[in-house]
Design a protein around this motif. Structure first.
Motif, PDB file in Angstrom:
ATOM      1  N   ILE A 144      24.113  30.032  33.076  1.00  0.00           N
ATOM      2  CA  ILE A 144      23.458  31.023  32.223  1.00  0.00           C
ATOM      3  C   ILE A 144      24.410  31.540  31.153  1.00  0.00           C
ATOM      4  N   ALA A 145      25.606  31.907  31.543  1.00  0.00           N
ATOM      5  CA  ALA A 145      26.550  32.530  30.609  1.00  0.00           C
ATOM      6  C   ALA A 145      26.915  31.599  29.466  1.00  0.00           C
ATOM      7  N   LEU A 146      27.296  30.371  29.787  1.00  0.00           N
ATOM      8  CA  LEU A 146      27.760  29.451  28.739  1.00  0.00           C
ATOM      9  C   LEU A 146      26.613  28.948  27.866  1.00  0.00           C
ATOM     10  N   SER A 147      25.493  28.572  28.480  1.00  0.00           N
ATOM     11  CA  SER A 147      24.389  28.027  27.683  1.00  0.00           C
ATOM     12  C   SER A 147      23.767  29.084  26.781  1.00  0.00           C
ATOM     13  N   VAL A 148      23.656  30.315  27.271  1.00  0.00           N
ATOM     14  CA  VAL A 148      23.051  31.371  26.465  1.00  0.00           C
ATOM     15  C   VAL A 148      23.953  31.762  25.319  1.00  0.00           C
ATOM     16  N   THR A 149      25.215  32.026  25.576  1.00  0.00           N
ATOM     17  CA  THR A 149      26.099  32.557  24.538  1.00  0.00           C
ATOM     18  C   THR A 149      26.488  31.502  23.503  1.00  0.00           C
ATOM     19  N   ARG A 150      26.716  30.281  23.943  1.00  0.00           N
ATOM     20  CA  ARG A 150      27.201  29.254  23.010  1.00  0.00           C
ATOM     21  C   ARG A 150      26.083  28.588  22.215  1.00  0.00           C
ATOM     22  N   GLU A 151      24.944  28.329  22.856  1.00  0.00           N
ATOM     23  CA  GLU A 151      23.925  27.511  22.203  1.00  0.00           C
ATOM     24  C   GLU A 151      22.565  28.178  22.048  1.00  0.00           C
ATOM     25  N   LEU A 152      22.001  28.613  23.158  1.00  0.00           N
ATOM     26  CA  LEU A 152      20.584  28.986  23.130  1.00  0.00           C
ATOM     27  C   LEU A 152      20.311  30.261  22.355  1.00  0.00           C
TER      28      LEU A 152
ATOM     29  N   LEU B  74      24.472  40.116  14.601  1.00  0.00           N
ATOM     30  CA  LEU B  74      24.190  41.248  15.484  1.00  0.00           C
ATOM     31  C   LEU B  74      23.002  40.939  16.392  1.00  0.00           C
ATOM     32  N   MET B  75      21.987  40.274  15.842  1.00  0.00           N
ATOM     33  CA  MET B  75      20.845  39.894  16.669  1.00  0.00           C
ATOM     34  C   MET B  75      21.235  38.860  17.718  1.00  0.00           C
ATOM     35  N   ILE B  76      22.160  37.961  17.384  1.00  0.00           N
ATOM     36  CA  ILE B  76      22.620  36.970  18.363  1.00  0.00           C
ATOM     37  C   ILE B  76      23.346  37.660  19.519  1.00  0.00           C
ATOM     38  N   PHE B  77      24.186  38.636  19.208  1.00  0.00           N
ATOM     39  CA  PHE B  77      24.883  39.382  20.260  1.00  0.00           C
ATOM     40  C   PHE B  77      23.882  40.124  21.141  1.00  0.00           C
ATOM     41  N   PHE B  78      22.880  40.710  20.526  1.00  0.00           N
ATOM     42  CA  PHE B  78      21.829  41.393  21.286  1.00  0.00           C
ATOM     43  C   PHE B  78      21.069  40.407  22.161  1.00  0.00           C
ATOM     44  N   ALA B  79      20.787  39.208  21.616  1.00  0.00           N
ATOM     45  CA  ALA B  79      20.079  38.184  22.380  1.00  0.00           C
ATOM     46  C   ALA B  79      20.926  37.697  23.553  1.00  0.00           C
ATOM     47  N   ASP B  80      22.258  37.639  23.400  1.00  0.00           N
ATOM     48  CA  ASP B  80      23.140  37.267  24.509  1.00  0.00           C
ATOM     49  C   ASP B  80      22.969  38.233  25.679  1.00  0.00           C
TER      50      ASP B  80
ATOM     51  N   HIS C  65      33.747  32.107  24.001  1.00  0.00           N
ATOM     52  CA  HIS C  65      32.393  31.572  24.081  1.00  0.00           C
ATOM     53  C   HIS C  65      31.411  32.482  23.337  1.00  0.00           C
ATOM     54  N   VAL C  66      31.631  33.779  23.447  1.00  0.00           N
ATOM     55  CA  VAL C  66      30.759  34.714  22.732  1.00  0.00           C
ATOM     56  C   VAL C  66      30.952  34.571  21.230  1.00  0.00           C
ATOM     57  N   TRP C  67      32.211  34.445  20.807  1.00  0.00           N
ATOM     58  CA  TRP C  67      32.481  34.334  19.370  1.00  0.00           C
ATOM     59  C   TRP C  67      32.002  33.008  18.787  1.00  0.00           C
TER      60      TRP C  67
ATOM     61  N   LYS D  32      28.300  31.247  14.561  1.00  0.00           N
ATOM     62  CA  LYS D  32      27.288  30.401  13.929  1.00  0.00           C
ATOM     63  C   LYS D  32      26.296  31.224  13.117  1.00  0.00           C
ATOM     64  N   GLY D  33      26.191  32.510  13.439  1.00  0.00           N
ATOM     65  CA  GLY D  33      25.182  33.356  12.810  1.00  0.00           C
ATOM     66  C   GLY D  33      25.227  33.399  11.298  1.00  0.00           C
ATOM     67  N   PRO D  34      26.403  33.662  10.671  1.00  0.00           N
ATOM     68  CA  PRO D  34      26.429  33.717   9.205  1.00  0.00           C
ATOM     69  C   PRO D  34      26.008  32.416   8.532  1.00  0.00           C
ATOM     70  N   PHE D  35      26.369  31.281   9.126  1.00  0.00           N
ATOM     71  CA  PHE D  35      25.982  29.992   8.545  1.00  0.00           C
ATOM     72  C   PHE D  35      24.468  29.782   8.663  1.00  0.00           C
ATOM     73  N   PHE D  36      23.908  30.095   9.840  1.00  0.00           N
ATOM     74  CA  PHE D  36      22.467  29.986  10.003  1.00  0.00           C
ATOM     75  C   PHE D  36      21.744  30.935   9.044  1.00  0.00           C
ATOM     76  N   ALA D  37      22.266  32.148   8.918  1.00  0.00           N
ATOM     77  CA  ALA D  37      21.628  33.141   8.046  1.00  0.00           C
ATOM     78  C   ALA D  37      21.648  32.680   6.595  1.00  0.00           C
TER      79      ALA D  37
END
Length: 385
Positions: free
Chosen positions: A215-223, A281-287, A321-323, A328-333
């Motif tokens: 859960i920890a690795l898949s959620v924070t790194r990818e999903l 910020l939304m990605i961190f909240f989603a984690d 892993h969190v970072w 990825k967030g700024p590039f996706f945004a």
């Protein structure tokens, strides 16, 4: 007083006595849409039976000629030339020659004369070629749009006072704060799915504790980064396209240019900056939501206590892993906002194009986000991160 009554169009074919392989055609009457009657059938019969001969077409006795009569002449001439007949036209007037020159450019003779098999064979390649050329033109416009935004960003960095901070704050609220409910629901469901699917497999081997690692690795790194970006692309990217498209239809963008305001600086740049700030910020909240959902399902389904889950989480989930996910967030945004604004400026001046380019915007943004995430995965794997 001269009669204005139109005379029926007639065509007469005469075999030359002097030359056996010469056919003489003589037209008479008015060649208009109301007087043609049997003339098309007669000309078709002549064109289909005449091959490898010389034809002299005398039109000196014709009266009025409109576009219908001239198009019939053009079509018959093309059929005769296709049958290797040499055609000589005599008795034309200057008005007839002008009408011929005008209609010859728009005559469908070329498309009609193409063999059906050849046409069906070439059509797919023609479509592929046109689509490829359109893709290259679209790519060129996108690169030009990106370059213009980059120049405006440099100008904003050099002159911070030119940045529209109020617009950025408003867009952060629209793209970030108001998207939290759907991001929360999506992240919670993703955590539930991972926990349930992982628990079914790990429970067979008595390795329940490793559900925390999954859960920890898949959620924070990818999903979390990927799912959040897809949700934002469907929600915010489409709204950017629709907003700018409506402004273009109502000529607000043209009015801004007329008054000396740069639409890219006033409309595009605040949206890009706002989404670059909001998405990480939304990605961190989603984690947090995703891991919390996984912890809850682990406790219910695997009887894994909350303290045990948190203790294992502290040992497994390092800051890197969190970072990786947040980075990825700024590039996706940037991809989502740029694609959304770009297609908004492509909207033409009709409402149908808004729906079309909004759909294209969402599809392109999601595809680019997934492609970018794949590149990040390869890059981080090669670096051992």
């Amino acid at each position: 007083m001269q009669s204005t009554r139109l005379q029926k169009a007639t065509i007469e074919s005469l075999q030359s006595k002097d030359e056996a392989e010469t056919l003489r055609l003589r037209c008479s009457g008015d060649w208009t849409i109301d007087t043609l009657h049997d003339a098309p059938d007669a000309l078709n019969k002549i064109a289909n039976t005449s091959r490898n001969i010389s034809i002299v077409w005398d039109v000196s006795d014709t009266g009025r000629v409109d576009s219908a009569g001239m198009l019939l002449f053009i079509r018959t001439s093309a059929l005769l030339k296709k049958n290797n007949c040499s055609l000589q036209v005599v008795g034309t007037t200057s008005e007839q020659e002008k009408l011929y020159a005008l209609l010859q450019k728009y005559s469908p003779e070329h498309s009609e004369l193409k063999p059906a098999f050849f046409s069906r064979l070439v059509t797919p390649f023609d479509r592929i070629g046109r689509n490829f050329i359109a893709f290259l033109a679209n790519l060129r416009d996108f690169l030009a749009f990106t370059g213009e935004n980059f120049v405006n960003l440099l100008h904003a960095i050099v002159q911070p006072r030119s940045i529209r901070y109020n617009a950025i704050v408003k867009n952060i609220e629209e793209a970030g704060v108001r998207a939290l409910p759907i991001v929360t629901l999506t992240s919670f469901l993703i955590g539930v799915v991972i926990a349930y699917q992982g628990a079914v497999q790990l429970e067979k081997f008595g390795a329940n504790i490793f559900i925390v690692d999954m859960i920890a690795l898949s959620v924070t790194r990818e999903l979390s980064p990927l799912i959040t970006a897809i949700v934002v692309a469907g929600r915010t990217g489409s709204s950017y396209t629709a907003q700018l498209g409506v402004m273009k239809i109502t000529e607000e963008i043209d009015a801004m240019r007329t008054m000396g305001f740069d639409p890219h600086r006033f409309l595009v740049l605040p949206r890009i900056i706002a989404l670059i700030i909001a998405l990480p910020l939304m990605i961190f909240f989603a984690d947090i939501i995703g891991i919390g959902a996984g912890m809850f399902i682990s406790h219910v389904h695997l009887n894994l206590s909350y303290p045990e889950f948190i203790h294992r989480l502290q040992n497994v989930l390092t800051v890197k892993h969190v970072w990786v996910g947040i980075g990825k967030g700024p590039f996706f945004a940037w991809l989502i906002a740029t694609v959304g604004c770009f297609h908004g400026f492509q909207v033409s001046k009709n409402t149908e194009s808004i729906g079309r380019y909004t759909t294209i915007s969402v599809v392109n943004a999601i595809f680019l986000v997934i492609a970018c995430d794949a590149l990040f995965s390869v890059f981080f794997t090669e670096l051992g991160i």
